[in-house]
Motif scaffolding. Structure first.
Motif, PDB file in Angstrom:
ATOM      1  N   PRO A   3       0.796  -1.228   0.000  1.00 30.35           N
ATOM      2  CA  PRO A   3       0.000   0.000   0.000  1.00 30.35           C
ATOM      3  C   PRO A   3       0.828   1.276   0.000  1.00 30.35           C
ATOM      4  O   PRO A   3       0.403   2.296  -0.534  1.00 30.35           O
ATOM      5  CB  PRO A   3      -0.820  -0.100   1.278  1.00 30.35           C
ATOM      6  CG  PRO A   3      -0.794  -1.535   1.651  1.00 30.35           C
ATOM      7  CD  PRO A   3       0.484  -2.090   1.107  1.00 30.35           C
ATOM      8  N   TRP A   4       2.011   1.241   0.596  1.00 27.20           N
ATOM      9  CA  TRP A   4       2.816   2.462   0.691  1.00 27.20           C
ATOM     10  C   TRP A   4       3.361   2.886  -0.656  1.00 27.20           C
ATOM     11  O   TRP A   4       3.674   4.047  -0.864  1.00 27.20           O
ATOM     12  CB  TRP A   4       3.950   2.274   1.684  1.00 27.20           C
ATOM     13  CG  TRP A   4       3.429   2.079   3.071  1.00 27.20           C
ATOM     14  CD1 TRP A   4       3.596   0.983   3.851  1.00 27.20           C
ATOM     15  CD2 TRP A   4       2.636   2.991   3.839  1.00 27.20           C
ATOM     16  NE1 TRP A   4       2.951   1.152   5.044  1.00 27.20           N
ATOM     17  CE2 TRP A   4       2.365   2.380   5.074  1.00 27.20           C
ATOM     18  CE3 TRP A   4       2.128   4.260   3.604  1.00 27.20           C
ATOM     19  CZ2 TRP A   4       1.608   2.993   6.062  1.00 27.20           C
ATOM     20  CZ3 TRP A   4       1.371   4.877   4.586  1.00 27.20           C
ATOM     21  CH2 TRP A   4       1.118   4.244   5.800  1.00 27.20           C
ATOM     22  N   SER A   5       3.483   1.945  -1.599  1.00 23.36           N
ATOM     23  CA  SER A   5       4.035   2.297  -2.905  1.00 23.36           C
ATOM     24  C   SER A   5       2.970   2.790  -3.891  1.00 23.36           C
ATOM     25  O   SER A   5       3.306   3.253  -4.965  1.00 23.36           O
ATOM     26  CB  SER A   5       4.756   1.090  -3.505  1.00 23.36           C
ATOM     27  OG  SER A   5       3.829   0.072  -3.813  1.00 23.36           O
ATOM     28  N   LEU A   6       1.713   2.693  -3.518  1.00 27.09           N
ATOM     29  CA  LEU A   6       0.639   3.112  -4.419  1.00 27.09           C
ATOM     30  C   LEU A   6       0.465   4.634  -4.406  1.00 27.09           C
ATOM     31  O   LEU A   6       0.518   5.251  -3.346  1.00 27.09           O
ATOM     32  CB  LEU A   6      -0.684   2.460  -4.005  1.00 27.09           C
ATOM     33  CG  LEU A   6      -0.741   0.945  -4.101  1.00 27.09           C
ATOM     34  CD1 LEU A   6      -2.052   0.441  -3.504  1.00 27.09           C
ATOM     35  CD2 LEU A   6      -0.607   0.504  -5.535  1.00 27.09           C
ATOM     36  N   PRO A   7       0.231   5.223  -5.570  1.00 17.06           N
ATOM     37  CA  PRO A   7       0.010   6.671  -5.632  1.00 17.06           C
ATOM     38  C   PRO A   7      -1.433   7.019  -5.256  1.00 17.06           C
ATOM     39  O   PRO A   7      -2.206   7.519  -6.061  1.00 17.06           O
ATOM     40  CB  PRO A   7       0.308   7.006  -7.094  1.00 17.06           C
ATOM     41  CG  PRO A   7      -0.069   5.757  -7.826  1.00 17.06           C
ATOM     42  CD  PRO A   7       0.257   4.618  -6.891  1.00 17.06           C
ATOM     43  N   LYS A   8      -1.791   6.700  -4.022  1.00 17.75           N
ATOM     44  CA  LYS A   8      -3.154   6.889  -3.538  1.00 17.75           C
ATOM     45  C   LYS A   8      -3.175   7.884  -2.384  1.00 17.75           C
ATOM     46  O   LYS A   8      -2.160   8.121  -1.723  1.00 17.75           O
ATOM     47  CB  LYS A   8      -3.762   5.558  -3.072  1.00 17.75           C
ATOM     48  CG  LYS A   8      -3.833   4.488  -4.138  1.00 17.75           C
ATOM     49  CD  LYS A   8      -4.807   4.863  -5.237  1.00 17.75           C
ATOM     50  CE  LYS A   8      -4.870   3.804  -6.318  1.00 17.75           C
ATOM     51  NZ  LYS A   8      -5.767   4.171  -7.392  1.00 17.75           N
ATOM     52  N   ILE A  12      -6.752   6.342   1.782  1.00 17.46           N
ATOM     53  CA  ILE A  12      -6.872   5.063   1.067  1.00 17.46           C
ATOM     54  C   ILE A  12      -5.717   4.147   1.459  1.00 17.46           C
ATOM     55  O   ILE A  12      -5.916   2.957   1.736  1.00 17.46           O
ATOM     56  CB  ILE A  12      -6.886   5.274  -0.469  1.00 17.46           C
ATOM     57  CG1 ILE A  12      -8.143   6.019  -0.900  1.00 17.46           C
ATOM     58  CG2 ILE A  12      -6.723   3.957  -1.215  1.00 17.46           C
ATOM     59  CD1 ILE A  12      -9.407   5.204  -1.030  1.00 17.46           C
ATOM     60  N   ARG A  13      -4.510   4.678   1.509  1.00 15.66           N
ATOM     61  CA  ARG A  13      -3.348   3.849   1.890  1.00 15.66           C
ATOM     62  C   ARG A  13      -3.504   3.321   3.309  1.00 15.66           C
ATOM     63  O   ARG A  13      -3.167   2.171   3.582  1.00 15.66           O
ATOM     64  CB  ARG A  13      -2.055   4.637   1.731  1.00 15.66           C
ATOM     65  CG  ARG A  13      -1.661   4.827   0.281  1.00 15.66           C
ATOM     66  CD  ARG A  13      -0.230   5.292   0.128  1.00 15.66           C
ATOM     67  NE  ARG A  13       0.098   6.363   1.059  1.00 15.66           N
ATOM     68  CZ  ARG A  13       0.476   7.572   0.716  1.00 15.66           C
ATOM     69  NH1 ARG A  13       0.563   7.900  -0.549  1.00 15.66           N
ATOM     70  NH2 ARG A  13       0.762   8.467   1.614  1.00 15.66           N
ATOM     71  N   ARG A  14      -4.015   4.146   4.208  1.00 15.96           N
ATOM     72  CA  ARG A  14      -4.226   3.696   5.597  1.00 15.96           C
ATOM     73  C   ARG A  14      -5.199   2.517   5.632  1.00 15.96           C
ATOM     74  O   ARG A  14      -4.965   1.525   6.316  1.00 15.96           O
ATOM     75  CB  ARG A  14      -4.758   4.843   6.444  1.00 15.96           C
ATOM     76  CG  ARG A  14      -4.999   4.449   7.875  1.00 15.96           C
ATOM     77  CD  ARG A  14      -5.415   5.630   8.718  1.00 15.96           C
ATOM     78  NE  ARG A  14      -5.718   5.181  10.066  1.00 15.96           N
ATOM     79  CZ  ARG A  14      -6.695   5.662  10.785  1.00 15.96           C
ATOM     80  NH1 ARG A  14      -7.464   6.625  10.328  1.00 15.96           N
ATOM     81  NH2 ARG A  14      -6.916   5.191  11.993  1.00 15.96           N
ATOM     82  N   LEU A  15      -6.288   2.616   4.879  1.00 17.72           N
ATOM     83  CA  LEU A  15      -7.240   1.512   4.817  1.00 17.72           C
ATOM     84  C   LEU A  15      -6.565   0.267   4.257  1.00 17.72           C
ATOM     85  O   LEU A  15      -6.725  -0.829   4.787  1.00 17.72           O
ATOM     86  CB  LEU A  15      -8.446   1.895   3.958  1.00 17.72           C
ATOM     87  CG  LEU A  15      -9.483   0.795   3.793  1.00 17.72           C
ATOM     88  CD1 LEU A  15     -10.882   1.347   3.939  1.00 17.72           C
ATOM     89  CD2 LEU A  15      -9.334   0.097   2.463  1.00 17.72           C
ATOM     90  N   LEU A  16      -5.773   0.421   3.195  1.00 13.66           N
ATOM     91  CA  LEU A  16      -5.112  -0.724   2.567  1.00 13.66           C
ATOM     92  C   LEU A  16      -4.097  -1.387   3.497  1.00 13.66           C
ATOM     93  O   LEU A  16      -3.988  -2.609   3.525  1.00 13.66           O
ATOM     94  CB  LEU A  16      -4.449  -0.300   1.259  1.00 13.66           C
ATOM     95  CG  LEU A  16      -5.400   0.109   0.135  1.00 13.66           C
ATOM     96  CD1 LEU A  16      -4.611   0.636  -1.057  1.00 13.66           C
ATOM     97  CD2 LEU A  16      -6.302  -1.037  -0.269  1.00 13.66           C
ATOM     98  N   VAL A  17      -3.352  -0.585   4.246  1.00 17.02           N
ATOM     99  CA  VAL A  17      -2.381  -1.156   5.190  1.00 17.02           C
ATOM    100  C   VAL A  17      -3.107  -1.989   6.250  1.00 17.02           C
ATOM    101  O   VAL A  17      -2.727  -3.126   6.530  1.00 17.02           O
ATOM    102  CB  VAL A  17      -1.540  -0.042   5.861  1.00 17.02           C
ATOM    103  CG1 VAL A  17      -0.783  -0.561   7.061  1.00 17.02           C
ATOM    104  CG2 VAL A  17      -0.575   0.553   4.850  1.00 17.02           C
ATOM    105  N   THR A  18      -4.152  -1.431   6.811  1.00  7.39           N
ATOM    106  CA  THR A  18      -4.906  -2.137   7.843  1.00  7.39           C
ATOM    107  C   THR A  18      -5.574  -3.380   7.266  1.00  7.39           C
ATOM    108  O   THR A  18      -5.588  -4.441   7.894  1.00  7.39           O
ATOM    109  CB  THR A  18      -5.952  -1.205   8.488  1.00  7.39           C
ATOM    110  OG1 THR A  18      -5.293  -0.008   8.904  1.00  7.39           O
ATOM    111  CG2 THR A  18      -6.612  -1.851   9.681  1.00  7.39           C
ATOM    112  N   LEU A  19      -6.121  -3.259   6.071  1.00  2.93           N
ATOM    113  CA  LEU A  19      -6.762  -4.398   5.415  1.00  2.93           C
ATOM    114  C   LEU A  19      -5.744  -5.493   5.114  1.00  2.93           C
ATOM    115  O   LEU A  19      -6.026  -6.678   5.299  1.00  2.93           O
ATOM    116  CB  LEU A  19      -7.443  -3.932   4.132  1.00  2.93           C
ATOM    117  CG  LEU A  19      -8.335  -4.937   3.429  1.00  2.93           C
ATOM    118  CD1 LEU A  19      -9.519  -5.316   4.312  1.00  2.93           C
ATOM    119  CD2 LEU A  19      -8.818  -4.369   2.106  1.00  2.93           C
TER     120      LEU A  19
END
Length: 99
Positions: A3-8, A12-19
């Motif tokens: 998630p940290w490498s995505l240009p989001k 959104i990145r916080r949600l992806l990291v937790t997910l």
């Protein structure tokens, strides 16, 4: 998914990291995900038609909108929800991806 490498957007990145911590490899960012920093499309690699579109457009600050896609129509199941808190969005996504 990293998630940290995505240009989001940061939210959104916080949600992806937790997910990612919660679901592991149960879902990933769809190969055809858009370049929109305020939206992301996830899919389940073993069931590519099982998808979730997560967006910030038109949502209250700090909340998420979800649009869920299923391989087969499921009567009585909500396909979209708006203004979900992070915990509620994570819960919906975990249920959707059956983790």
């Amino acid at each position: 998914m990293n998630p940290w490498s995505l240009p989001k957007d940061r939210q959104i990145r916080r949600l992806l990291v937790t997910l990612n911590e919660r679901l592991g490899d149960a879902c990933d960012v769809a190969p055809e995900d858009s370049d929109d920093p305020r939206a992301v499309t996830l899919y389940r690699p073993d069931l590519p038609d099982l998808r979730a579109h997560i967006h910030l457009h038109g949502q209250r600050a700090g909340t998420f909108g979800l649009f869920l896609e299923y391989p087969h129509p499921v009567p009585g199941i909500l396909e979209s929800e708006d203004n979900l808190s992070l915990p509620r969005a994570l819960s919906c996504l975990a249920l959707h991806f059956d983790a």
